[in-house]
Design a protein around this motif. Structure first.
Motif, PDB file in Angstrom:
ATOM      1  N   TYR A  91       3.668   7.450  -4.850  1.00 17.00           N
ATOM      2  CA  TYR A  91       3.611   6.052  -5.313  1.00 17.00           C
ATOM      3  C   TYR A  91       2.908   5.146  -4.312  1.00 17.00           C
ATOM      4  CZ  TYR A  91       7.184   7.450  -8.710  1.00 17.00           C
ATOM      5  OH  TYR A  91       7.885   8.060  -9.726  1.00 17.00           O
ATOM      6  N   LYS A  92       2.300   5.737  -3.293  1.00 15.85           N
ATOM      7  CA  LYS A  92       1.744   4.946  -2.192  1.00 15.85           C
ATOM      8  C   LYS A  92       0.772   3.875  -2.681  1.00 15.85           C
ATOM      9  CE  LYS A  92      -0.158   5.635   2.460  1.00 15.85           C
ATOM     10  NZ  LYS A  92      -1.396   4.865   2.442  1.00 15.85           N
ATOM     11  N   ASP A  93      -0.138   4.244  -3.575  1.00 16.86           N
ATOM     12  CA  ASP A  93      -1.129   3.280  -4.067  1.00 16.86           C
ATOM     13  C   ASP A  93      -0.468   2.115  -4.796  1.00 16.86           C
ATOM     14  OD1 ASP A  93      -3.173   4.750  -3.018  1.00 16.86           O
ATOM     15  OD2 ASP A  93      -3.611   5.816  -4.880  1.00 16.86           O
ATOM     16  N   LEU A  94       0.524   2.408  -5.623  1.00 16.66           N
ATOM     17  CA  LEU A  94       1.217   1.351  -6.359  1.00 16.66           C
ATOM     18  C   LEU A  94       1.958   0.423  -5.410  1.00 16.66           C
ATOM     19  CD1 LEU A  94       2.786   3.092  -9.497  1.00 16.66           C
ATOM     20  CD2 LEU A  94       1.207   1.160  -9.498  1.00 16.66           C
ATOM     21  N   LEU A  95       2.633   1.006  -4.426  1.00 13.90           N
ATOM     22  CA  LEU A  95       3.421   0.198  -3.492  1.00 13.90           C
ATOM     23  C   LEU A  95       2.526  -0.636  -2.587  1.00 13.90           C
ATOM     24  CD1 LEU A  95       6.114   2.878  -2.678  1.00 13.90           C
ATOM     25  CD2 LEU A  95       6.475   0.751  -3.928  1.00 13.90           C
ATOM     26  N   GLU A  96       1.359  -0.092  -2.245  1.00 12.44           N
ATOM     27  CA  GLU A  96       0.419  -0.858  -1.428  1.00 12.44           C
ATOM     28  C   GLU A  96      -0.133  -2.052  -2.192  1.00 12.44           C
ATOM     29  OE1 GLU A  96      -1.348   2.550   1.589  1.00 12.44           O
ATOM     30  OE2 GLU A  96      -2.481   1.949  -0.177  1.00 12.44           O
ATOM     31  N   ASN A  97      -0.135  -1.953  -3.509  1.00  9.70           N
ATOM     32  CA  ASN A  97      -0.605  -3.064  -4.338  1.00  9.70           C
ATOM     33  C   ASN A  97       0.508  -4.067  -4.629  1.00  9.70           C
ATOM     34  OD1 ASN A  97      -3.287  -2.199  -4.539  1.00  9.70           O
ATOM     35  ND2 ASN A  97      -2.777  -0.760  -6.169  1.00  9.70           N
ATOM     36  N   LYS A  98       1.561  -3.986  -3.825  1.00  8.72           N
ATOM     37  CA  LYS A  98       2.665  -4.950  -3.878  1.00  8.72           C
ATOM     38  C   LYS A  98       3.322  -4.987  -5.260  1.00  8.72           C
ATOM     39  CE  LYS A  98       1.715  -6.641   0.262  1.00  8.72           C
ATOM     40  NZ  LYS A  98       1.749  -5.744   1.326  1.00  8.72           N
ATOM     41  N   SER A  99       3.960  -3.893  -5.610  1.00  7.82           N
ATOM     42  CA  SER A  99       4.717  -3.838  -6.855  1.00  7.82           C
ATOM     43  C   SER A  99       6.190  -4.055  -6.522  1.00  7.82           C
ATOM     44  CB  SER A  99       4.519  -2.477  -7.537  1.00  7.82           C
ATOM     45  OG  SER A  99       5.345  -2.363  -8.660  1.00  7.82           O
TER      46      SER A  99
END
Length: 264
Positions: free
Chosen positions: A125-133
């Motif tokens: 989920y790294k990409d999603l979490l980096e996009n501030k979800s």
């Protein structure tokens, strides 16, 4: 480098890295992805390696040392549990703290397989979490807590204790923790006092100001260690000094000679 992703944090370091101030302000669950992490609470020292998972307790003094591996940089994944989110869960469950439990500043939970699977899944989920979800981050925080409590229900008595530290014996606390690199207001908070009360109580007990006592105490310990053959570069961080030049200057001012001349 370190990327702050709300309360889920991915860290990466290519060189040996020590934390600055050694105060844990937030409960956290962490996994070492590569490299090594050494934790030291002044009593227990433990090395964590790739795949190891540990829980760190808030309002503790703790030294962190992050080391890259021979073939890979240091990488870790951490989930922090802030008081606001914990308070929401406390209210939802109508939880009443039965007693304050004593626990080390950190505990290893590497043996809990479902926690390991969960932490490894977060890497996807790294990409999603980096996009501030924020919705996903909150969901994963709560999921982590449910898994921790499923492993050990008594952890609720630790993680759901979000009250401020109570007043404790100042003399024994300072004698035990003088080598931690924290500000005076942190020492005051951890002993259950305001900064003004801490300074007043400190001078009554030790007969001198906190900063002066801390410096002299650390230098006295340094003097002893140097006489046993230890090098200044190996001890100054462990004794709470910010850098080697500050340590060397203070030592020479106190003892009239540089630390290098005392080593045997």
């Amino acid at each position: 480098m370190s990327e702050n992703i709300d309360y889920i944090n991915y860290s990466c370091y290519f060189t040996v890295f020590r934390e600055g101030e050694q105060f844990v302000s937030c409960n956290a669950l962490s996994m070492v992805i590569s490299g090594e992490m050494e934790l030291n609470d002044g009593v227990h020292r433990q090395m964590f390696r790739s795949g190891d998972i540990y829980l760190v307790r808030k309002n503790q003094l703790l030294k962190f040392l992050k080391k890259p591996g021979e073939e890979a940089e240091f990488k870790s994944l951490s989930i922090r549990f802030d008081d606001e989110m914990l308070n929401e869960m406390i209210s939802e469950e109508q939880f009443i703290l039965p007693e304050r439990l004593k626990m080390p500043a950190f505990i290893e939970v590497s043996e809990v397989k479902h926690l390991k699977y969960f932490m490894e899944s977060l890497l996807q989920y790294k990409d999603l979490l980096e996009n501030k979800s924020p919705e996903l981050a909150l969901l994963k925080q709560k999921e982590a807590l449910i898994l921790l409590f499923g492993h050990d229900h008594s952890l609720k008595n630790i993680l759901f204790d979000i009250s401020d530290p109570y007043k404790i014996d100042l003399e024994s606390f300072m004698q035990k923790n003088y080598h931690f690199n924290v500000k005076l207001d942190r020492f005051a908070y951890l002993t259950g006092r305001s900064l003004a009360t801490f300074k007043r109580d400190f001078e009554k007990i030790f007969g001198t100001a906190p900063r002066k006592w801390l410096l002299e105490k650390r230098l006295k310990e340094a003097h002893y260690l140097l006489k046993t053959g230890r090098r200044a570069s190996d001890i100054y961080l462990d004794l709470g000094f910010e850098n080697l030049s500050h340590f060397s200057f203070a030592f020479k001012k106190q003892y009239g000679l540089p630390p290098s001349m005392l080593s045997v």
